[in-house]
Design an enzyme around this catalytic site. Sequence first.
Site, short mmCIF file in Angstrom:
data_model
loop_
_atom_site.label_atom_id
_atom_site.label_comp_id
_atom_site.label_asym_id
_atom_site.label_seq_id
_atom_site.Cartn_x
_atom_site.Cartn_y
_atom_site.Cartn_z
N ARG A 221 0.85 -1.13 -0.07
CA ARG A 221 -0.25 0.04 -0.04
C ARG A 221 1.17 0.94 -0.12
O ARG A 221 1.51 1.50 1.01
CB ARG A 221 -0.44 0.11 1.66
CG ARG A 221 -2.09 -0.39 0.93
CD ARG A 221 -3.08 -0.61 -0.22
NE ARG A 221 -4.31 -1.26 0.18
CZ ARG A 221 -4.60 -2.78 -0.95
NH1 ARG A 221 -3.48 -2.58 -0.74
NH2 ARG A 221 -5.98 -3.60 0.04
N HIS A 269 -1.17 0.00 -9.75
CA HIS A 269 -1.75 -1.11 -8.67
C HIS A 269 -2.02 -2.07 -9.48
O HIS A 269 -3.08 -2.45 -9.85
CB HIS A 269 -2.56 -0.31 -7.75
CG HIS A 269 -3.46 -0.98 -6.83
ND1 HIS A 269 -3.70 -0.02 -5.77
CD2 HIS A 269 -3.31 -2.63 -6.40
CE1 HIS A 269 -3.82 -1.37 -4.84
NE2 HIS A 269 -3.79 -2.64 -5.32
P1 NDP Z 1 -1.98 -11.47 4.89
O1 NDP Z 1 -2.36 -11.15 6.06
O2 NDP Z 1 -2.00 -13.45 4.52
O3 NDP Z 1 -0.12 -11.58 6.00
C1 NDP Z 1 0.09 -9.90 6.24
C2 NDP Z 1 1.59 -10.97 6.83
O4 NDP Z 1 1.84 -9.55 7.51
C3 NDP Z 1 1.71 -11.65 7.93
O5 NDP Z 1 2.78 -12.34 7.85
C4 NDP Z 1 1.09 -10.80 8.85
O6 NDP Z 1 2.30 -11.23 10.34
C5 NDP Z 1 2.10 -9.66 8.73
N1 NDP Z 1 2.51 -8.43 9.23
C6 NDP Z 1 1.03 -7.03 9.35
N2 NDP Z 1 1.66 -6.77 10.63
C7 NDP Z 1 2.48 -6.49 10.99
C8 NDP Z 1 3.74 -6.44 11.74
N3 NDP Z 1 3.64 -4.53 12.27
N4 NDP Z 1 4.91 -5.99 11.50
C9 NDP Z 1 5.40 -7.30 11.01
N5 NDP Z 1 4.13 -8.18 10.45
C10 NDP Z 1 3.13 -7.81 10.19
O7 NDP Z 1 -2.23 -10.78 3.50
P2 NDP Z 1 -1.61 -10.89 2.25
O8 NDP Z 1 -0.18 -11.35 2.08
O9 NDP Z 1 -2.65 -11.79 1.81
O10 NDP Z 1 -1.60 -9.19 1.92
C11 NDP Z 1 -0.84 -8.19 2.31
C12 NDP Z 1 -1.34 -7.44 1.59
O11 NDP Z 1 -0.84 -6.81 0.02
C13 NDP Z 1 -2.55 -6.90 1.39
O12 NDP Z 1 -2.79 -6.40 2.95
C14 NDP Z 1 -1.89 -6.00 0.95
O13 NDP Z 1 -2.26 -4.54 1.70
C15 NDP Z 1 -0.97 -6.22 -0.74
N6 NDP Z 1 -2.45 -6.24 -1.46
C16 NDP Z 1 -0.71 -5.63 -2.94
C17 NDP Z 1 -1.90 -5.58 -3.61
C18 NDP Z 1 -1.61 -5.17 -5.39
O14 NDP Z 1 -2.14 -5.66 -6.12
N7 NDP Z 1 -0.37 -4.22 -5.32
C19 NDP Z 1 -2.69 -6.92 -4.37
C20 NDP Z 1 -3.10 -7.74 -3.15
C21 NDP Z 1 -2.14 -7.58 -2.00
P3 NDP Z 1 2.01 -12.35 10.98
O15 NDP Z 1 1.80 -14.03 9.78
O16 NDP Z 1 2.47 -12.49 12.29
O17 NDP Z 1 0.29 -12.51 11.63
C1 OXD Z 2 -5.82 -6.26 -2.81
C2 OXD Z 2 -5.75 -5.27 -3.80
O1 OXD Z 2 -5.59 -5.92 -1.70
O2 OXD Z 2 -5.35 -5.62 -5.22
O3 OXD Z 2 -6.52 -7.35 -3.15
O4 OXD Z 2 -4.47 -4.74 -3.58
#
Ligand code: NDP
Ligand code: OXD
Length: 306
Positions: A221, A269
């Site tokens: 993001r 994006h």
């Molecule tokens: P998940 O919820 O599966 O994974 C999030 C990860 O981040 C977990 O490993 C979590 O740790 C870690 N995390 C969260 N908060 C913290 C913190 N404060 N400190 C350290 N680690 C932290 O999410 P996804 O993998 O499915 O997606 C990740 C992000 O990717 C989405 O939230 C979105 O913003 C972005 N995205 C972007 C897209 C694009 O097109 N650019 C498309 C899809 C998603 P833990 O495992 O310990 O919970």
């Molecule tokens: C998502 C994205 O969060 O597309 O899935 O950014």
Amino acid sequence: MRILFCATNTKAEPWIAALRAALPGAEVEEWQPGARQADHAVVWAPPQQMLDEQPALQGIFNMGAGVDALLKLRLPPGAKLVRLDDAGMSVQMAEFVCHAVIRHFRELDVYEKDTAEGKWSFRRPRLRSEYPVGIMGLGVLGARVAQAVAHFEFPVLGWSRSPKQLAGVRCYSGEEGLQEFLAATRVLVCLLPLTADTEDILNRRTLGQLMSGGYLINVARGGHLVEEELIALLDDGHLAGATLDVFRTEPLPAGHPFWTHPKITVTPHTSARTLRDETIAQIAGKIHALERGEPVAGVVDPERGY
Ligand code: NDP
Ligand code: OXD
């Protein structure tokens, strides 16, 4: 069962037709102000009015993985918020990030410029061992990306909130692990959710701890990145470049310095797109499970913010 569809900037008809096909017997409609109470909603960036008018929703299914925008809204008190859980996004994210890592490591951007000028010249091969790739966020997407990058034999590190064990990945966790993780990383990939704890996490202090000649790939993001601090680190030479897929303001405004910065590659994006068939199949499966009172994956914890 009644389902409302409400997605900003999305053509509703094909989604509604696909939802009807996947959930025969369910009444599926596009939300309009004043719509009758529904059991579930399938949404992307819905207006607050929609949520306020639907206090009886049991499930709100987000058509994306990130729920930062939804969590800024007032949600119906009894509704479970469910995010997309891969649904075809992890393989896209893996190919996008591997491409960005390899383009930088193999200097393909330099070759593109050279050959455009008719130059046949070679760069000295770089050592893979000098390009450790650190992935912030080891969830559904980050873990898949880590695996894919490791396939190309780069050293891979990962950082998450809770401790993890992933084959071939040196894992760090929590505030206490962040400094060591950053200091051992040259190419940093951000795949964190945007939460109160992670907003502005890519800043002068953190990016400044990367190995010299560091490179940033932000596919999570725009709110993770302090933009002017990235530009300062690129301009003073501490960072070698950045690939940015997400921005504080999207679309990236005309005239924004990222458009023309020589060390920044911008994409709109698009690193992992929501795919209709996979998304509908996943949401339909989760609606069935919820209706049967079974647990579903991807339920968001509003306190945690993801
Ligand atoms: P998940 O919820 O599966 O994974 C999030 C990860 O981040 C977990 O490993 C979590 O740790 C870690 N995390 C969260 N908060 C913290 C913190 N404060 N400190 C350290 N680690 C932290 O999410 P996804 O993998 O499915 O997606 C990740 C992000 O990717 C989405 O939230 C979105 O913003 C972005 N995205 C972007 C897209 C694009 O097109 N650019 C498309 C899809 C998603 P833990 O495992 O310990 O919970
Ligand atoms: C998502 C994205 O969060 O597309 O899935 O950014």
